[in-house]
Design a protein around this motif. Sequence first.
Motif, short mmCIF file in Angstrom:
data_model
loop_
_atom_site.label_atom_id
_atom_site.label_comp_id
_atom_site.label_asym_id
_atom_site.label_seq_id
_atom_site.Cartn_x
_atom_site.Cartn_y
_atom_site.Cartn_z
N ALA A 37 0.94 -1.48 0.09
CA ALA A 37 0.03 -0.21 0.30
C ALA A 37 0.36 1.36 0.78
CB ALA A 37 -0.92 -0.13 1.20
N GLY A 38 2.14 1.32 0.13
CA GLY A 38 2.50 2.18 0.07
C GLY A 38 3.56 3.01 1.71
N VAL A 39 2.62 2.27 2.63
CA VAL A 39 2.55 2.26 3.68
C VAL A 39 4.40 2.31 4.28
CG1 VAL A 39 2.58 2.62 6.70
CG2 VAL A 39 0.96 2.64 4.67
N GLU A 40 5.61 3.56 4.67
CA GLU A 40 6.64 3.19 4.50
C GLU A 40 7.17 2.55 5.97
OE1 GLU A 40 9.35 6.97 5.45
OE2 GLU A 40 8.24 8.23 3.14
N GLN A 41 8.01 1.50 6.01
CA GLN A 41 8.40 0.96 7.92
C GLN A 41 8.53 1.56 8.74
OE1 GLN A 41 8.51 -2.01 7.37
NE2 GLN A 41 8.86 -2.05 9.87
N GLU B 254 2.07 10.42 9.84
CA GLU B 254 2.36 10.34 11.08
C GLU B 254 1.41 10.35 12.01
OE1 GLU B 254 7.05 10.08 9.72
OE2 GLU B 254 6.81 11.91 10.73
N ARG B 255 1.25 11.98 12.16
CA ARG B 255 0.42 12.65 13.28
C ARG B 255 -0.95 11.86 13.27
NH1 ARG B 255 2.90 16.32 14.90
NH2 ARG B 255 1.02 18.11 15.75
N ALA B 256 -1.45 11.18 11.85
CA ALA B 256 -3.19 10.72 11.92
C ALA B 256 -2.39 8.95 12.63
CB ALA B 256 -3.52 10.20 10.20
N ALA B 257 -1.76 8.33 11.71
CA ALA B 257 -1.26 7.24 12.18
C ALA B 257 -0.92 7.16 13.99
CB ALA B 257 0.06 6.51 11.97
N LEU B 258 0.00 8.12 14.34
CA LEU B 258 0.01 8.06 15.67
C LEU B 258 -1.56 8.15 16.73
CD1 LEU B 258 3.10 9.77 16.07
CD2 LEU B 258 3.29 7.33 16.70
N ALA B 259 -2.34 9.20 16.40
CA ALA B 259 -3.59 9.67 16.52
C ALA B 259 -4.47 8.14 16.93
CB ALA B 259 -4.44 10.63 16.54
N LEU B 260 -4.57 8.05 15.85
CA LEU B 260 -5.67 6.15 15.31
C LEU B 260 -4.88 5.56 16.34
CD1 LEU B 260 -7.67 5.11 13.97
CD2 LEU B 260 -5.70 4.17 12.13
N THR B 261 -3.06 4.86 16.69
CA THR B 261 -2.55 4.35 17.29
C THR B 261 -3.10 4.26 18.90
OG1 THR B 261 -0.73 3.97 15.82
CG2 THR B 261 -0.66 3.19 18.36
N GLU C 196 -9.68 12.20 9.82
CA GLU C 196 -7.42 12.50 9.70
C GLU C 196 -7.31 11.59 9.42
OE1 GLU C 196 -5.23 15.13 8.96
OE2 GLU C 196 -6.95 15.13 9.01
N ALA C 197 -7.32 9.83 9.79
CA ALA C 197 -6.69 9.07 9.25
C ALA C 197 -7.46 8.55 7.75
CB ALA C 197 -6.82 7.68 9.99
N THR C 198 -8.61 8.46 7.76
CA THR C 198 -8.87 8.52 6.18
C THR C 198 -8.50 9.68 5.03
OG1 THR C 198 -11.10 8.78 6.31
CG2 THR C 198 -10.06 6.28 7.23
N ARG C 199 -8.76 10.55 5.99
CA ARG C 199 -8.19 12.19 4.43
C ARG C 199 -6.70 11.83 4.21
NH1 ARG C 199 -5.30 16.27 3.98
NH2 ARG C 199 -4.80 16.86 6.20
N VAL C 200 -5.92 11.55 5.14
CA VAL C 200 -4.31 11.31 4.61
C VAL C 200 -3.60 9.45 4.08
CG1 VAL C 200 -3.72 13.61 6.02
CG2 VAL C 200 -3.39 10.86 6.83
N PHE C 201 -4.82 9.17 4.05
CA PHE C 201 -3.89 7.26 4.09
C PHE C 201 -5.62 6.99 2.83
CE2 PHE C 201 -2.28 7.38 8.11
CZ PHE C 201 -0.73 7.29 7.99
N ASP C 202 -5.23 6.45 1.82
CA ASP C 202 -6.33 5.41 0.93
C ASP C 202 -6.61 4.20 1.62
OD1 ASP C 202 -4.39 3.39 0.48
OD2 ASP C 202 -3.84 4.76 -1.50
N GLU C 203 -7.62 3.66 1.84
CA GLU C 203 -8.30 2.40 2.13
C GLU C 203 -6.78 1.16 2.18
OE1 GLU C 203 -11.88 -0.83 1.04
OE2 GLU C 203 -12.29 1.85 1.02
N VAL D 171 -2.87 0.31 8.41
CA VAL D 171 -2.07 1.04 9.83
C VAL D 171 -2.79 -0.04 10.83
CG1 VAL D 171 -1.90 3.01 10.93
CG2 VAL D 171 -1.38 2.84 8.84
N ALA D 172 -4.04 0.55 10.62
CA ALA D 172 -4.86 -0.87 11.57
C ALA D 172 -5.19 -1.52 11.72
CB ALA D 172 -6.96 -0.40 10.94
N TRP D 173 -4.41 -2.53 11.17
CA TRP D 173 -4.21 -4.01 11.53
C TRP D 173 -2.38 -3.81 11.96
CZ3 TRP D 173 -5.85 -7.91 11.78
CH2 TRP D 173 -7.44 -8.14 11.18
N GLU D 174 -1.90 -2.86 11.92
CA GLU D 174 -0.22 -2.94 12.13
C GLU D 174 -0.75 -2.17 14.14
OE1 GLU D 174 3.29 -3.41 13.13
OE2 GLU D 174 3.17 -3.32 11.63
#
Length: 154
Positions: A32-36, A89-96, A115-122, A128-131
């Motif tokens: 999906a192009g999410v950086e490690q 990163e900010r959206a991923a951290l808030a979701l985390t 915010e997470a679905t705005r900055v990430f595609d599906e 990210v959610a599965w991580e």
Amino acid sequence: MTERIHLGKRVPEIYQAMAKLQAEVEKAAANAGVEQKLLELVKMRASQINHCAFCLDMHSHDAVQQGESPRRLYVLEGWRETELFNEQERAALALTEAMTNVATLHDVPDDVYDEATRVFDEAQYRAVAWEIIAINSWNRMCVTSHAPLPERAE
């Protein structure tokens, strides 16, 4: 500290299933192009919230090996107060934080999800959610078992 029954590798079938889940999550993220490096920040933040020393040790080491700045790791718990983290990163951290604290929050707040679905595609959002789901499972296994830190040359 009370010695605990180790849940990890002592039940190899379940541990291997967890490891396979982790591998599939990382594969989906890469596809999906999410950086490690972003995934390592997610792992670090969930591990901070869950007080998992084993995972904090592992993922801080892994993050630095992948080129992550130690400075960003030092201030990760206060990520909202700095501009060191980009929009994804900010959206991923808030979701985390929301998913890790779901027992207290009783939901992922709409603004965090939006915010997470705005900055990430599906596909990226799913990865990210599965991580977040995976690292929370690892944290619970390690914290419950009092997993000792590995020996590491400093």
